[in-house]
Design an enzyme around this catalytic site. Structure first.
Site, PDB file in Angstrom:
ATOM      1  N   GLY A  74       0.798  -1.220   0.000  1.00 43.55           N
ATOM      2  CA  GLY A  74       0.000   0.000   0.000  1.00 43.55           C
ATOM      3  C   GLY A  74       0.830   1.269   0.000  1.00 43.55           C
ATOM      4  O   GLY A  74       2.063   1.247   0.035  1.00 43.55           O
TER       5      GLY A  74
ATOM      6  N   ASP B 269       4.287  -4.650  -7.502  1.00 49.92           N
ATOM      7  CA  ASP B 269       3.599  -3.411  -7.146  1.00 49.92           C
ATOM      8  C   ASP B 269       4.119  -2.225  -7.952  1.00 49.92           C
ATOM      9  O   ASP B 269       3.560  -1.117  -7.851  1.00 49.92           O
ATOM     10  CB  ASP B 269       3.712  -3.131  -5.646  1.00 49.92           C
ATOM     11  CG  ASP B 269       5.146  -3.115  -5.155  1.00 49.92           C
ATOM     12  OD1 ASP B 269       5.791  -4.175  -5.192  1.00 49.92           O
ATOM     13  OD2 ASP B 269       5.630  -2.047  -4.733  1.00 49.92           O
TER      14      ASP B 269
ATOM     15  N   ASP C  56       7.573   4.552 -10.626  1.00 50.55           N
ATOM     16  CA  ASP C  56       8.537   4.452  -9.521  1.00 50.55           C
ATOM     17  C   ASP C  56       9.979   4.472 -10.023  1.00 50.55           C
ATOM     18  O   ASP C  56      10.497   3.488 -10.519  1.00 50.55           O
ATOM     19  CB  ASP C  56       8.302   3.198  -8.677  1.00 50.55           C
ATOM     20  CG  ASP C  56       9.000   3.312  -7.321  1.00 50.55           C
ATOM     21  OD1 ASP C  56       9.946   4.112  -7.208  1.00 50.55           O
ATOM     22  OD2 ASP C  56       8.603   2.609  -6.386  1.00 50.55           O
TER      23      ASP C  56
END
Length: 473
Positions: free
Chosen positions: A90, A246, A256
């Site tokens: 998360g 993720d 990212d």
């Protein structure tokens, strides 16, 4: 400061509204002295935002003040990190502010480094100037190179020091993405009752609306998007560095930019990330890792493809196994363009890559050198000379036109690691000048300008041999 929360009026919250079980309402941490460091005016205009209003509200861009009417949330997801499954990751240091209508569809507006959330897992939830400027610079460079990517709207200093190896100035990145739905989001939802089907319906409607209700074709679309994406990475020498599930998007965007880097010398085994001890995410491993990540995605979809997941396995497996051919086709088409040929000769291409690897030739510079040779016939080819004689035999007669076409796809400037490192160190110390100059260079990657010659050169050997990247957390 006039009405600071009004700068982002009109934010929608379809993800938070329709998938509330995948989010937690949350707000950012206080920013003692928010100050805008860099603002992407071009992107702001594209999104219909007022750049002057954004400048007037650094507290909003730092996460300290929520936009008026916004439902700010932290997003839940799971993920395989370096091959090991983590059931709950998360947004440990991020917030979804909401969504805007962009020219190519709905986009997320997201803060990174805005403080602790329920998913922080003991971390401080904060970010510092260097890594946030790195993501801004590299994501904008990738956009200029034509590679699907999240983009950066702003970096805002918070006025708070953050402890890393020592105290560093804190900062928050404002990021724009087609969405932040990841393979890890599906991994989380698949293990919770009643979450998977609504997530799939939402993701398809948002990213592949023509495939509504056709889950196998949705999987195929994501497989194809990721095959095309990683081929583009490989063609520019980009090393992501932390290719966990993720960090694999459903949209097909790069996301990212923590420990990322770019190749100087061509080396399939190149690893820059300080935490990738086994080389799992080495440059040459990236296509295989993406396919592995997509396998995890396919596993989550089995019961949506058919009522009996066992019946879905052959169909999903067939799509997954098509990844290698899709990637190979995208890479071959891209390499053919880089070499100025209509169709790639595999043997000729393999021989070039072997020469580059064995002799440590610069990945970016070599293709520009080849175009220069076509124009002048006087380039210093060194070990490439016999190969160039073979290459010339398969080229069209108009060598100048070929060279021009090559220069349109082969960048002259990329975010060279030594320049990025120097610019971030200067910015951390309070001098944004080197960052601003480098940003100008890498967002014009094909444009020859006097005074930019040094930005086209690889790093000195002494720097390259010891260079490492870090996640910034």
């Amino acid at each position: 400061m006039a009405a600071p929360t009004a700068v982002l009026l009109g934010l929608e919250s379809t993800y938070a509204d329709e998938l509330s079980d995948l989010t937690v309402p949350w707000t950012g941490a206080e920013a003692p002295e928010p100050r805008l460091l860099v603002l992407n005016e071009e992107l702001a205009t594209t999104l219909g935002l007022d750049a002057d209003a954004l400048r007037s509200a650094p507290d909003v861009l730092a996460g300290a003040t929520a936009p008026e009417g916004a439902k700010t949330v932290a997003m839940a997801y799971a993920g395989h990190q370096f091959g090991g499954y983590a059931p709950l990751l998360g947004d440990g240091r991020a917030l979804l502010l909401g969504e805007l209508a962009g020219p190519d569809g709905r986009v997320d507006l997201h803060l990174k480094g805005s403080g602790r959330t329920p998913f922080s897992r003991g971390g401080d939830g904060l970010a510092v100037v260097g890594p946030m400027l790195r993501e801004y610079l590299v994501s904008e460079a990738m956009h200029a190179l034509g590679i699907p990517t999240t983009r950066s709207l702003a970096v805002t200093a918070t006025g708070r020091d953050v402890m890393r190896s020592g105290p560093e100035p804190g900062a928050v990145l404002t990021r724009v993405a087609a969405s932040h739905i990841r393979v890890g989001t599906f991994e989380f939802a698949a293990r919770k009752e009643g979450l998977l089907e609504p997530l799939a319906d939402y993701a398809i409607a948002r990213h592949y609306p023509h495939l509504q209700g056709r889950c196998l074709e949705f999987f195929e679309a994501v497989v194809d998007a990721q095959a095309a994406l990683v081929a583009k990475w490989m063609l520019v020498g980009f090393v992501h560095g932390v290719m966990n599930t993720d960090n694999t998007t459903i949209s097909g965007q790069t996301i990212d930019y923590g420990p990322c880097a770019f190749l100087d010398a061509y080396d399939p085994y190149a690893v820059f990330s300080s935490i990738d001890h086994g080389g799992r995410y080495a440059f040459g491993n990236q296509p295989g890792v993406v396919q592995w990540n997509l396998a995890r995605f396919g596993e989550t979809l089995l019961r949506l493809v058919t009522d009996d997941p066992n019946d879905a396995i052959p169909a999903v497996t067939a799509v997954l196994e098509s990844f290698a051919d899709r990637y190979g086709r995208y890479f071959a088409e891209g390499l053919a363009s880089k070499l100025g040929v209509a169709e790639l000769d595999p043997a000729l291409a393999d021989d070039l890559l072997t020469l580059m690897r064995e002799n440590g030739l610069d990945w970016t510079g070599t293709f520009r050198l080849l175009a220069s040779e076509l124009r002048s016939g006087a380039a210093d080819l060194g070990v490439l000379e016999p190969w160039v004689e073979r290459w010339r035999l398969v080229l069209p007669e108009d060598s100048t036109a070929v060279a021009d076409a090559m220069d349109r796809v082969n960048p002259l400037y990329i975010p060279r690691n030594h320049h990025v490192d120097a610019a971030l160190k200067a910015a951390t110390a309070g001098d944004l000048g080197p960052f601003e100059e480098l940003l100008d260079v890498v967002t014009h990657p094909f444009e020859v300008r006097a005074g930019w010659e040094a930005f086209a050169e690889p790093a000195p050997l002494q720097f390259a041999e010891g260079f490492q990247t870090f996640c910034g957390t």
